[in-house]
Design a protein around this motif. Structure first.
Motif, PDB file in Angstrom:
ATOM      1  N   GLN A 333     -20.518  62.489  87.281  1.00 31.81           N
ATOM      2  CA  GLN A 333     -20.100  63.898  87.169  1.00 31.81           C
ATOM      3  C   GLN A 333     -18.587  64.029  87.032  1.00 31.81           C
ATOM      4  O   GLN A 333     -18.074  65.142  86.895  1.00 31.81           O
ATOM      5  CB  GLN A 333     -20.555  64.681  88.399  1.00 31.81           C
ATOM      6  CG  GLN A 333     -22.064  64.612  88.614  1.00 31.81           C
ATOM      7  CD  GLN A 333     -22.563  65.728  89.493  1.00 31.81           C
ATOM      8  OE1 GLN A 333     -21.797  66.361  90.194  1.00 31.81           O
ATOM      9  NE2 GLN A 333     -23.862  65.988  89.446  1.00 31.81           N
ATOM     10  N   LEU A 334     -17.872  62.909  87.115  1.00 28.26           N
ATOM     11  CA  LEU A 334     -16.407  62.944  87.039  1.00 28.26           C
ATOM     12  C   LEU A 334     -15.934  63.495  85.698  1.00 28.26           C
ATOM     13  O   LEU A 334     -16.476  63.156  84.654  1.00 28.26           O
ATOM     14  CB  LEU A 334     -15.873  61.519  87.211  1.00 28.26           C
ATOM     15  CG  LEU A 334     -14.352  61.356  87.101  1.00 28.26           C
ATOM     16  CD1 LEU A 334     -13.659  61.984  88.312  1.00 28.26           C
ATOM     17  CD2 LEU A 334     -13.988  59.879  86.982  1.00 28.26           C
ATOM     18  N   LYS A 335     -14.898  64.334  85.744  1.00 25.20           N
ATOM     19  CA  LYS A 335     -14.280  64.854  84.525  1.00 25.20           C
ATOM     20  C   LYS A 335     -12.872  64.288  84.400  1.00 25.20           C
ATOM     21  O   LYS A 335     -11.996  64.595  85.200  1.00 25.20           O
ATOM     22  CB  LYS A 335     -14.213  66.383  84.583  1.00 25.20           C
ATOM     23  CG  LYS A 335     -15.581  67.048  84.646  1.00 25.20           C
ATOM     24  CD  LYS A 335     -16.336  66.791  83.382  1.00 25.20           C
ATOM     25  CE  LYS A 335     -17.749  67.312  83.449  1.00 25.20           C
ATOM     26  NZ  LYS A 335     -18.493  67.006  82.232  1.00 25.20           N
ATOM     27  N   ILE A 336     -12.706  63.443  83.386  1.00 24.94           N
ATOM     28  CA  ILE A 336     -11.409  62.824  83.128  1.00 24.94           C
ATOM     29  C   ILE A 336     -10.694  63.620  82.043  1.00 24.94           C
ATOM     30  O   ILE A 336     -11.305  64.016  81.047  1.00 24.94           O
ATOM     31  CB  ILE A 336     -11.593  61.360  82.666  1.00 24.94           C
ATOM     32  CG1 ILE A 336     -12.178  60.513  83.800  1.00 24.94           C
ATOM     33  CG2 ILE A 336     -10.268  60.767  82.176  1.00 24.94           C
ATOM     34  CD1 ILE A 336     -12.459  59.064  83.399  1.00 24.94           C
ATOM     35  N   HIS A 337      -9.416  63.881  82.241  1.00 26.74           N
ATOM     36  CA  HIS A 337      -8.605  64.542  81.215  1.00 26.74           C
ATOM     37  C   HIS A 337      -7.324  63.739  81.040  1.00 26.74           C
ATOM     38  O   HIS A 337      -6.416  63.825  81.877  1.00 26.74           O
ATOM     39  CB  HIS A 337      -8.259  65.983  81.642  1.00 26.74           C
ATOM     40  CG  HIS A 337      -9.469  66.847  81.832  1.00 26.74           C
ATOM     41  ND1 HIS A 337     -10.018  67.581  80.814  1.00 26.74           N
ATOM     42  CD2 HIS A 337     -10.250  67.078  82.911  1.00 26.74           C
ATOM     43  CE1 HIS A 337     -11.083  68.234  81.260  1.00 26.74           C
ATOM     44  NE2 HIS A 337     -11.249  67.952  82.534  1.00 26.74           N
ATOM     45  N   MET A 338      -7.281  62.945  79.971  1.00 28.40           N
ATOM     46  CA  MET A 338      -6.084  62.158  79.719  1.00 28.40           C
ATOM     47  C   MET A 338      -5.299  62.787  78.576  1.00 28.40           C
ATOM     48  O   MET A 338      -5.864  63.402  77.681  1.00 28.40           O
ATOM     49  CB  MET A 338      -6.466  60.714  79.397  1.00 28.40           C
ATOM     50  CG  MET A 338      -7.153  60.002  80.564  1.00 28.40           C
ATOM     51  SD  MET A 338      -6.121  59.832  82.045  1.00 28.40           S
ATOM     52  CE  MET A 338      -5.092  58.475  81.502  1.00 28.40           C
ATOM     53  N   TYR A 339      -3.977  62.597  78.630  1.00 27.74           N
ATOM     54  CA  TYR A 339      -3.106  63.362  77.732  1.00 27.74           C
ATOM     55  C   TYR A 339      -2.589  62.571  76.533  1.00 27.74           C
ATOM     56  O   TYR A 339      -1.790  63.100  75.752  1.00 27.74           O
ATOM     57  CB  TYR A 339      -1.912  63.907  78.524  1.00 27.74           C
ATOM     58  CG  TYR A 339      -2.272  64.700  79.768  1.00 27.74           C
ATOM     59  CD1 TYR A 339      -3.485  65.393  79.877  1.00 27.74           C
ATOM     60  CD2 TYR A 339      -1.382  64.749  80.849  1.00 27.74           C
ATOM     61  CE1 TYR A 339      -3.800  66.117  81.022  1.00 27.74           C
ATOM     62  CE2 TYR A 339      -1.688  65.484  81.984  1.00 27.74           C
ATOM     63  CZ  TYR A 339      -2.888  66.155  82.079  1.00 27.74           C
ATOM     64  OH  TYR A 339      -3.192  66.870  83.211  1.00 27.74           O
ATOM     65  N   GLY A 350      -2.396  62.393  83.089  1.00 27.59           N
ATOM     66  CA  GLY A 350      -3.736  62.959  83.025  1.00 27.59           C
ATOM     67  C   GLY A 350      -4.108  63.576  84.359  1.00 27.59           C
ATOM     68  O   GLY A 350      -3.295  63.634  85.290  1.00 27.59           O
ATOM     69  N   HIS A 351      -5.324  64.064  84.431  1.00 27.91           N
ATOM     70  CA  HIS A 351      -5.849  64.523  85.707  1.00 27.91           C
ATOM     71  C   HIS A 351      -7.361  64.333  85.701  1.00 27.91           C
ATOM     72  O   HIS A 351      -7.962  64.136  84.650  1.00 27.91           O
ATOM     73  CB  HIS A 351      -5.466  65.981  85.987  1.00 27.91           C
ATOM     74  CG  HIS A 351      -6.137  66.995  85.120  1.00 27.91           C
ATOM     75  ND1 HIS A 351      -5.638  67.408  83.902  1.00 27.91           N
ATOM     76  CD2 HIS A 351      -7.294  67.676  85.273  1.00 27.91           C
ATOM     77  CE1 HIS A 351      -6.447  68.302  83.357  1.00 27.91           C
ATOM     78  NE2 HIS A 351      -7.474  68.482  84.161  1.00 27.91           N
ATOM     79  N   VAL A 352      -7.941  64.377  86.880  1.00 26.16           N
ATOM     80  CA  VAL A 352      -9.402  64.358  86.991  1.00 26.16           C
ATOM     81  C   VAL A 352      -9.844  65.602  87.739  1.00 26.16           C
ATOM     82  O   VAL A 352      -9.123  66.128  88.599  1.00 26.16           O
ATOM     83  CB  VAL A 352      -9.922  63.097  87.730  1.00 26.16           C
ATOM     84  CG1 VAL A 352      -9.610  61.830  86.930  1.00 26.16           C
ATOM     85  CG2 VAL A 352      -9.347  63.014  89.135  1.00 26.16           C
ATOM     86  N   ASN A 353     -11.017  66.092  87.389  1.00 24.01           N
ATOM     87  CA  ASN A 353     -11.654  67.189  88.110  1.00 24.01           C
ATOM     88  C   ASN A 353     -12.996  66.724  88.646  1.00 24.01           C
ATOM     89  O   ASN A 353     -13.727  65.986  87.971  1.00 24.01           O
ATOM     90  CB  ASN A 353     -11.910  68.398  87.181  1.00 24.01           C
ATOM     91  CG  ASN A 353     -10.649  69.195  86.885  1.00 24.01           C
ATOM     92  OD1 ASN A 353      -9.690  69.174  87.659  1.00 24.01           O
ATOM     93  ND2 ASN A 353     -10.647  69.896  85.769  1.00 24.01           N
ATOM     94  N   THR A 354     -13.313  67.190  89.837  1.00 20.34           N
ATOM     95  CA  THR A 354     -14.650  67.000  90.399  1.00 20.34           C
ATOM     96  C   THR A 354     -15.080  68.338  90.993  1.00 20.34           C
ATOM     97  O   THR A 354     -14.228  69.165  91.344  1.00 20.34           O
ATOM     98  CB  THR A 354     -14.661  65.945  91.527  1.00 20.34           C
ATOM     99  OG1 THR A 354     -13.655  66.280  92.486  1.00 20.34           O
ATOM    100  CG2 THR A 354     -14.390  64.547  90.995  1.00 20.34           C
ATOM    101  N   TYR A 355     -16.369  68.543  91.071  1.00 19.11           N
ATOM    102  CA  TYR A 355     -16.840  69.777  91.707  1.00 19.11           C
ATOM    103  C   TYR A 355     -18.147  69.511  92.421  1.00 19.11           C
ATOM    104  O   TYR A 355     -18.818  68.490  92.159  1.00 19.11           O
ATOM    105  CB  TYR A 355     -17.001  70.915  90.692  1.00 19.11           C
ATOM    106  CG  TYR A 355     -17.893  70.597  89.519  1.00 19.11           C
ATOM    107  CD1 TYR A 355     -19.275  70.727  89.627  1.00 19.11           C
ATOM    108  CD2 TYR A 355     -17.368  70.148  88.321  1.00 19.11           C
ATOM    109  CE1 TYR A 355     -20.099  70.418  88.554  1.00 19.11           C
ATOM    110  CE2 TYR A 355     -18.184  69.840  87.233  1.00 19.11           C
ATOM    111  CZ  TYR A 355     -19.547  69.978  87.368  1.00 19.11           C
ATOM    112  OH  TYR A 355     -20.363  69.670  86.314  1.00 19.11           O
ATOM    113  N   GLY A 356     -18.509  70.400  93.316  1.00 21.95           N
ATOM    114  CA  GLY A 356     -19.752  70.212  94.061  1.00 21.95           C
ATOM    115  C   GLY A 356     -19.821  71.124  95.259  1.00 21.95           C
ATOM    116  O   GLY A 356     -19.005  72.042  95.423  1.00 21.95           O
TER     117      GLY A 356
END
Lengths: 379, 379
Positions: A333-339, A350-356
């Protein structure tokens, strides 16, 4: 086709993510970038490479754009006025943007509209800093160049009149502020359109490491509901009073005695809003695009009980891609955002987002992934 | 940097949305597009304009790509083999892709692995069609050219031997199929990676109008759980047996007597998976990119109880942008995805997604928005 052309000045990751959010709208997106290798320039079709400080370059870029907006706040005010005189909508406009460019102007304006800030005053020299300290609780005092600072740059925390000399060496105006006794930092993010519609994202907690944003938790845990509402209203009022168009980030101190004070303003998509890409119905980037086009704004509400963003800073390992295998396999479920940026120590790449549903779990997953990408966790 | 370069052949909306999904991964995305105005070519930085039917063009494009994947299934098999011989990974590979290119090959293979299909046979001429009809329940019979059909093109439903002449005029092989007595159409979408990992999205209902996908409901309402599981397993088995890499859409008939039969296969992101962009943890486009890069796949589960996708077809009003005001103001949760294409009657120019807790509401919102954009609703 009558789809508009959005011109964005600056090729950083904010422009990259704004383009990503603009693709579904079917609009055209033009970029003015310092180099062809800039983060956004790698992924945008229409890229003009040029210097935003040069008016002719800006003017040529703006021709054929329906609106101009920004990846950063460094375009000179007089250039923005020239574009407006040419008939190009500039959003946010120069009269709003100056409050994000000049901390002296920002503090004076917030004082005038009654928004609580840390005690502050423009100071002339180290002796004046000592006087400022004596007017309050003494040292330490925070000194900031009124223009050009970000991510801890252009900011000093000084404990004595001797230490107060450095900020004056550049010969630019210096703002002194009390060092606020805060329990944590918050951010209230809002988006406002030219016709006056505005939406507020939930207030988030922003954790800094070495003056750089590290972790954002949405919504801010254990935040008193009335204080959250107060912070949102304050951000909406600032956006309205300053006639902001687009995304406004209001960085706040939550004080030990239960108040919120404005730390900084940013008039563009902001690191404290990156969680919205995966955690809100409408991301800050999508709403920024809608706002500068004067389209109705999207729902800012969260899609999950908790969303956590952790920045990925450059570390000693330049090869972040090889870390994807571990990170993606560990957390589907990890969301990776690299620039698309070269890795340099301490640089936001970059950054990562997680939710739950459970904050502990969401936080652990985001921190693990960011640490593994950076190379500080090697389990 | 060791981030890979994904080369995509074809500049349609599937490439456009794949690029959008690839931006957060920090990869480089190269496009081979027929024209600089194609849907994806408008939003991608590295665009090569050229003809995918020309091997030299393909070879030059593939040089410097770490993997080649596709927006469509029209690249000649021998060209794909040539790229593989050059050492370029082609995903899905030619031996898999032929099953999505040639309906005769597909049917023979599905028969061989025991996957249920409509009764079918390659037919030689109209008299042979009559014989095929007589072997079953008689006319009507469905005739399909084995190659080149899509969205109802290359497909005829014929009621007599006289009507069966048209399909043979092109001089290409024709497949005859029974006209299935189906209660609805379903789609089972899966993604598979080279190392064999696979994920299955929930089975969706796909509603066609005039042979073109109109509405997709995720998950398929009132679908028996064992039948859903059976469809998912069937799609996963097809992906494995055919060695598919990337997204595989298995279009299905749900028969009146409670079976599912395979209608078509597509080996690329597919219209029946567009709902995943806003409705699943990981979109079909993001998972397609992960798969072709042999990265671990993302969670395919839905983020809301119901997600509905409705296609936006071109209508009489060329100015869809002006409809944004109404649509966005009416429904702040609406997700618009426009492809940057000129509006022509009946052409797929975009889609909308809605999601929420109540299917009636979610369906009404999506249909209203799509109808308003098209110009058939003007409330």
């Amino acid at each position: 086709m009558t789809f508009p052309v959005v011109g964005m000045v600056g090729g950083g990751q904010l422009a990259r993510m704004t383009h990503e959010a603009g693709i579904p709208l079917g609009i055209r997106f033009k970029l003015l970038s310092d180099t062809p290798q800039d983060s956004a320039a790698q992924v945008v079709n229409e890229v003009v490479v040029g210097d935003y400080r040069d008016l002719d370059t800006l003017r040529a870029f703006a021709r054929g754009c329906d609106v101009i907006t920004f990846d950063h706040e460094h375009v000179p005010t007089e250039h923005l006025r020239a574009l407006e005189a040419d008939g190009i909508p500039v959003r946010p406009g120069p009269d709003a943007l100056v409050h994000a460019q000049d901390k002296g102007v920002m503090r004076a304006r917030l004082d005038a509209i009654g928004v609580p800030c840390p005690r502050h005053r423009i100071v002339a020299d180290p002796a004046d800093v000592a006087a400022f300290a004596a007017e309050g609780d003494g040292f330490p005092v925070v000194l900031k160049t009124v223009r050009g600072g970000y991510d801890g740059k252009g900011v000093w925390v000084v404990d004595s009149v001797e230490e107060a000399e450095a900020p004056f060496r550049a010969g630019v105006p210096v703002l002194a502020e009390e060092k606020v006794d805060f329990v944590r930092e918050l951010a209230a993010n809002v988006v406002r359109s030219p016709h006056g519609q505005a939406v507020a994202y939930p207030v988030v907690e922003s954790q800094q490491v070495d003056g750089v944003c590290d972790t954002v938790i949405a919504p801010a845990p254990d935040l008193d509901e009335s204080l959250a509402l107060h912070a949102e209203e304050m951000a909406l009022r600032i956006a309205k009073e300053l006639d902001v168009v687009g995304h406004l980030a209001v960085e706040l101190f939550q004080t030990r005695d239960g108040r919120v004070l404005v730390n900084e303003l940013a008039m563009r998509p902001h690191n404290s809003g990156h969680w919205t890409m995966d955690g809100a119905v409408t991301s800050q980037f999508a709403n920024h695009v809608r706002a500068v086009l004067d389209l109705p704004l999207g729902d800012p509400r969260p899609r999950a009980p908790w969303t956590v963003m952790v920045n990925v800073l450059g570390g000693d390992y330049p090869d972040m891609y090889s870390a994807y295998l571990h990170c993606m396999a560990r957390d589907p479920q990890l969301k990776i955002h690299m620039y698309g940026k070269d890795v340099k120590p301490g640089r936001k790449v970059g950054h990562v987002n997680t939710y739950g549903d459970h904050l502990d779990d969401v936080l652990e997953r985001a921190r693990h992934a960011a640490g593994y990408l950076r190379g500080t966790i090697t389990e």
